[in-house]
Design a protein around this motif. Structure first.
Motif, PDB file in Angstrom:
ATOM      1  N   GLY A 213       0.793  -1.218   0.000  1.00  0.00           N
ATOM      2  CA  GLY A 213       0.000   0.000   0.000  1.00  0.00           C
ATOM      3  C   GLY A 213       0.826   1.268   0.000  1.00  0.00           C
ATOM      4  O   GLY A 213       0.299   2.352  -0.284  1.00  0.00           O
ATOM      5  N   THR A 214       2.120   1.171   0.316  1.00  0.00           N
ATOM      6  CA  THR A 214       2.977   2.359   0.280  1.00  0.00           C
ATOM      7  C   THR A 214       3.348   2.754  -1.140  1.00  0.00           C
ATOM      8  O   THR A 214       3.814   3.875  -1.361  1.00  0.00           O
ATOM      9  CB  THR A 214       4.259   2.126   1.098  1.00  0.00           C
ATOM     10  N   VAL A 215       3.167   1.837  -2.100  1.00  0.00           N
ATOM     11  CA  VAL A 215       3.544   2.143  -3.485  1.00  0.00           C
ATOM     12  C   VAL A 215       2.396   1.942  -4.466  1.00  0.00           C
ATOM     13  O   VAL A 215       2.313   2.636  -5.477  1.00  0.00           O
ATOM     14  CB  VAL A 215       4.769   1.302  -3.940  1.00  0.00           C
ATOM     15  N   ALA A 216       1.502   0.982  -4.194  1.00  0.00           N
ATOM     16  CA  ALA A 216       0.424   0.673  -5.135  1.00  0.00           C
ATOM     17  C   ALA A 216      -0.723   1.670  -4.989  1.00  0.00           C
ATOM     18  O   ALA A 216      -0.852   2.368  -3.973  1.00  0.00           O
ATOM     19  CB  ALA A 216      -0.083  -0.751  -4.920  1.00  0.00           C
ATOM     20  N   LYS A 217      -1.567   1.709  -5.993  1.00  0.00           N
ATOM     21  CA  LYS A 217      -2.741   2.584  -5.963  1.00  0.00           C
ATOM     22  C   LYS A 217      -3.831   1.998  -5.081  1.00  0.00           C
ATOM     23  O   LYS A 217      -4.429   2.693  -4.259  1.00  0.00           O
ATOM     24  CB  LYS A 217      -3.275   2.789  -7.386  1.00  0.00           C
ATOM     25  N   ARG A 218      -4.115   0.712  -5.274  1.00  0.00           N
ATOM     26  CA  ARG A 218      -5.176   0.064  -4.509  1.00  0.00           C
ATOM     27  C   ARG A 218      -4.805  -1.391  -4.252  1.00  0.00           C
ATOM     28  O   ARG A 218      -4.310  -2.082  -5.151  1.00  0.00           O
ATOM     29  CB  ARG A 218      -6.509   0.138  -5.240  1.00  0.00           C
ATOM     30  N   VAL A 219      -5.027  -1.853  -3.021  1.00  0.00           N
ATOM     31  CA  VAL A 219      -4.729  -3.237  -2.637  1.00  0.00           C
ATOM     32  C   VAL A 219      -5.984  -3.852  -2.035  1.00  0.00           C
ATOM     33  O   VAL A 219      -6.562  -3.292  -1.095  1.00  0.00           O
ATOM     34  CB  VAL A 219      -3.571  -3.320  -1.625  1.00  0.00           C
ATOM     35  N   TYR A 220      -6.392  -4.988  -2.593  1.00  0.00           N
ATOM     36  CA  TYR A 220      -7.473  -5.771  -2.005  1.00  0.00           C
ATOM     37  C   TYR A 220      -6.819  -6.878  -1.175  1.00  0.00           C
ATOM     38  O   TYR A 220      -6.267  -7.836  -1.722  1.00  0.00           O
ATOM     39  CB  TYR A 220      -8.377  -6.364  -3.079  1.00  0.00           C
ATOM     40  N   CYS A 221      -6.871  -6.735   0.140  1.00  0.00           N
ATOM     41  CA  CYS A 221      -6.275  -7.720   1.053  1.00  0.00           C
ATOM     42  C   CYS A 221      -7.380  -8.682   1.482  1.00  0.00           C
ATOM     43  O   CYS A 221      -8.346  -8.281   2.132  1.00  0.00           O
ATOM     44  CB  CYS A 221      -5.670  -7.024   2.265  1.00  0.00           C
ATOM     45  N   ASN A 239      -1.454   1.571  10.516  1.00  0.00           N
ATOM     46  CA  ASN A 239      -0.348   1.963   9.632  1.00  0.00           C
ATOM     47  C   ASN A 239      -0.809   2.867   8.490  1.00  0.00           C
ATOM     48  O   ASN A 239      -0.138   2.968   7.460  1.00  0.00           O
ATOM     49  CB  ASN A 239       0.327   0.707   9.074  1.00  0.00           C
ATOM     50  N   LYS A 240      -1.917   3.527   8.700  1.00  0.00           N
ATOM     51  CA  LYS A 240      -2.465   4.400   7.661  1.00  0.00           C
ATOM     52  C   LYS A 240      -1.481   5.490   7.269  1.00  0.00           C
ATOM     53  O   LYS A 240      -1.415   5.914   6.105  1.00  0.00           O
ATOM     54  CB  LYS A 240      -3.775   5.008   8.149  1.00  0.00           C
ATOM     55  N   HIS A 241      -0.686   5.947   8.231  1.00  0.00           N
ATOM     56  CA  HIS A 241       0.278   7.017   7.964  1.00  0.00           C
ATOM     57  C   HIS A 241       1.343   6.608   6.952  1.00  0.00           C
ATOM     58  O   HIS A 241       1.934   7.454   6.288  1.00  0.00           O
ATOM     59  CB  HIS A 241       0.947   7.436   9.269  1.00  0.00           C
ATOM     60  N   LEU A 242       1.613   5.296   6.830  1.00  0.00           N
ATOM     61  CA  LEU A 242       2.612   4.838   5.861  1.00  0.00           C
ATOM     62  C   LEU A 242       2.096   4.944   4.434  1.00  0.00           C
ATOM     63  O   LEU A 242       2.874   5.154   3.498  1.00  0.00           O
ATOM     64  CB  LEU A 242       3.020   3.396   6.160  1.00  0.00           C
ATOM     65  N   MET A 243       0.779   4.790   4.252  1.00  0.00           N
ATOM     66  CA  MET A 243       0.203   4.833   2.908  1.00  0.00           C
ATOM     67  C   MET A 243      -0.136   6.252   2.451  1.00  0.00           C
ATOM     68  O   MET A 243      -0.223   6.521   1.258  1.00  0.00           O
ATOM     69  CB  MET A 243      -1.070   3.987   2.850  1.00  0.00           C
ATOM     70  N   GLU A 244      -0.307   7.161   3.392  1.00  0.00           N
ATOM     71  CA  GLU A 244      -0.768   8.501   3.044  1.00  0.00           C
ATOM     72  C   GLU A 244       0.134   9.253   2.068  1.00  0.00           C
ATOM     73  O   GLU A 244      -0.369   9.892   1.138  1.00  0.00           O
ATOM     74  CB  GLU A 244      -0.967   9.325   4.325  1.00  0.00           C
ATOM     75  N   PRO A 245       1.482   9.199   2.208  1.00  0.00           N
ATOM     76  CA  PRO A 245       2.318   9.951   1.267  1.00  0.00           C
ATOM     77  C   PRO A 245       2.124   9.535  -0.183  1.00  0.00           C
ATOM     78  O   PRO A 245       2.179  10.375  -1.087  1.00  0.00           O
ATOM     79  CB  PRO A 245       3.753   9.654   1.743  1.00  0.00           C
ATOM     80  N   GLY A 246       1.882   8.245  -0.431  1.00  0.00           N
ATOM     81  CA  GLY A 246       1.698   7.776  -1.801  1.00  0.00           C
ATOM     82  C   GLY A 246       0.255   7.707  -2.241  1.00  0.00           C
ATOM     83  O   GLY A 246      -0.022   7.394  -3.406  1.00  0.00           O
ATOM     84  N   GLY A 247      -0.658   7.961  -1.318  1.00  0.00           N
ATOM     85  CA  GLY A 247      -2.072   7.927  -1.658  1.00  0.00           C
ATOM     86  C   GLY A 247      -2.622   6.530  -1.870  1.00  0.00           C
ATOM     87  O   GLY A 247      -3.668   6.367  -2.508  1.00  0.00           O
TER      88      GLY A 247
END
Length: 382
Positions: A213-221, A239-247
């Protein structure tokens, strides 16, 4: 752990079915905090896993530091001593060749002469992680979380809730090494996965999806079991803060390999909407799974699910599979075998040799020689 079935006391049966992942025993966090009991009464712990990068480093394009595991520095055991150790042993032999009296103390007890510790031994000890034990939060100690969070900067730590030991059917609630290996590869090849739409099968605690999620656009887990999926959703939130910079966006969904269709019941938690299914089939270009090959029936079900989903995708897709080859001694073979891995390889070969005129699969092994971005023990069996 041996359990006694209470239903038929006249004819009791015994089981030994508790499975333990050792990842949580050797990790860089100082403490494991028991935060709650889940719906089935299992203790849930919160662990901190160290990342060797930060979101700021990725944004600025800085080179990511590669770490070398302790096993690469350690001298080989047994008869395969390092040259330096051989010379030390030889010197000891020369020093103690005067006779038996040199090995006895004043009382006549045997005095063992130990080999001097080499620099490589000291270096390896510095790199080894301390074994950490669980700490149960007691009443009045809730502020332990605040102390822990102050010690960890947001950009270099993944916080994961997980269990410590479970029955085989609940192993998804634990953290496993292959998830770290796949996460390493994602970070190593992050440009490959940037802005992709990704599906993870058997996501478990969600750590690999979080890294994706830090690099991909959308992840279905995806996984099965409301309790497990709730834990996974909680980890995504932590860990939402890790994904926020990359959206990046992570959606936790149910996907049962034993069923032929997506769960679309609006009353069921973690079900799929028609829009989400359409989005997955129209845009998914990456499927991944980590450490899900431990049961032959589930392995067969996973490959059936892989075929069904890839057959319905609009575009071609790359599937990344990571696993640990576990060796076990079996009475049936009277030898050390790896039956789950062998079945996985055979099923993978069947998929590659499939000739149905609709799909073509090619298999390519990836050597785990890429940089290590998370602190864990990357063993040879990965």
């Amino acid at each position: 752990v041996v359990d006694l079935a209470e239903k038929e006391m006249d004819n009791p049966t015994f089981r030994s079915d508790t499975v333990l992942s050792d990842v949580h025993l050797h990790c860089p966090s100082k403490r494991h905090l028991m935060v709650r009991l889940n719906a089935v009464g299992q203790p849930v712990f919160l662990s901190y896993f160290k990342l060797l990068w930060s979101t700021e480093d990725l944004a600025s394009g800085k080179h990511v530091r590669e770490i070398t595991t302790a096993r690469e520095h350690q001298c080989r055991s047994g008869d395969e001593l390092c040259d330096k150790d051989r010379s030390n042993v030889k010197k000891e032999g020369e020093l103690n060749s005067e006779g038996v009296e040199a090995l006895l103390d004043d009382d006549g007890d045997l005095e063992v002469v130990r080999r001097p510790r080499s620099a490589s031994d000291l270096q390896a000890e510095d790199l080894l992680r301390d074994i950490v034990c669980p700490v149960i939060l007691m009443k009045g100690k809730e502020d332990a979380f605040e102390d822990e969070e102050q010690e960890c900067t947001c950009s270099d730590v993944v916080k994961i809730e997980h269990t410590m030991a479970t029955p085989l059917e609940d192993v998804g609630k634990q953290v496993w090494r292959a998830a770290f290996l796949l996460a390493d590869y994602i970070l190593f090849q992050r440009d490959t996965f940037r802005c992709c739409s990704v599906l993870e099968l058997g996501g478990g605690t969600g750590i690999t999806s979080i890294i994706m999620g830090t690099v991909a656009k959308r992840v279905y887990c995806t996984d099965v079991g409301e309790d497990l999926l709730a834990m996974c959703e909680q980890n995504v939130a932590l860990n939402k803060h890790l994904m926020e910079p990359g959206g990046g966006e992570i959606k936790v969904k149910e996907l049962d390999w034993l069923k032929d269709e997506f769960c679309t019941d609006p009353e069921a938690p973690y079900s799929w909407s028609e829009e989400e299914i359409a989005d997955l089939l129209d845009h998914c270009s990456v499927i991944m799974a980590a450490d899900v090959f431990y049961d032959d029936d589930l392995t067969d079900a996973l490959f059936r699910t892989l075929y069904r989903i890839t057959h319905n995708l609009r575009n071609s897709c790359t599937v990344y599979l990571a696993l640990e080859k576990r060796l076990n001694f079996t009475l049936r073979h009277m030898d050390v075998t790896c039956e789950a891995y062998s079945h996985f390889r055979n099923t993978l070969n069947d998929l590659e040799n499939l000739q149905d005129g609709k799909m073509k699969y090619t298999v390519e092994p990836i050597k785990p020689e890429f940089c290590q971005f998370l602190v864990y023990e990357r063993i040879e069996q990965l």
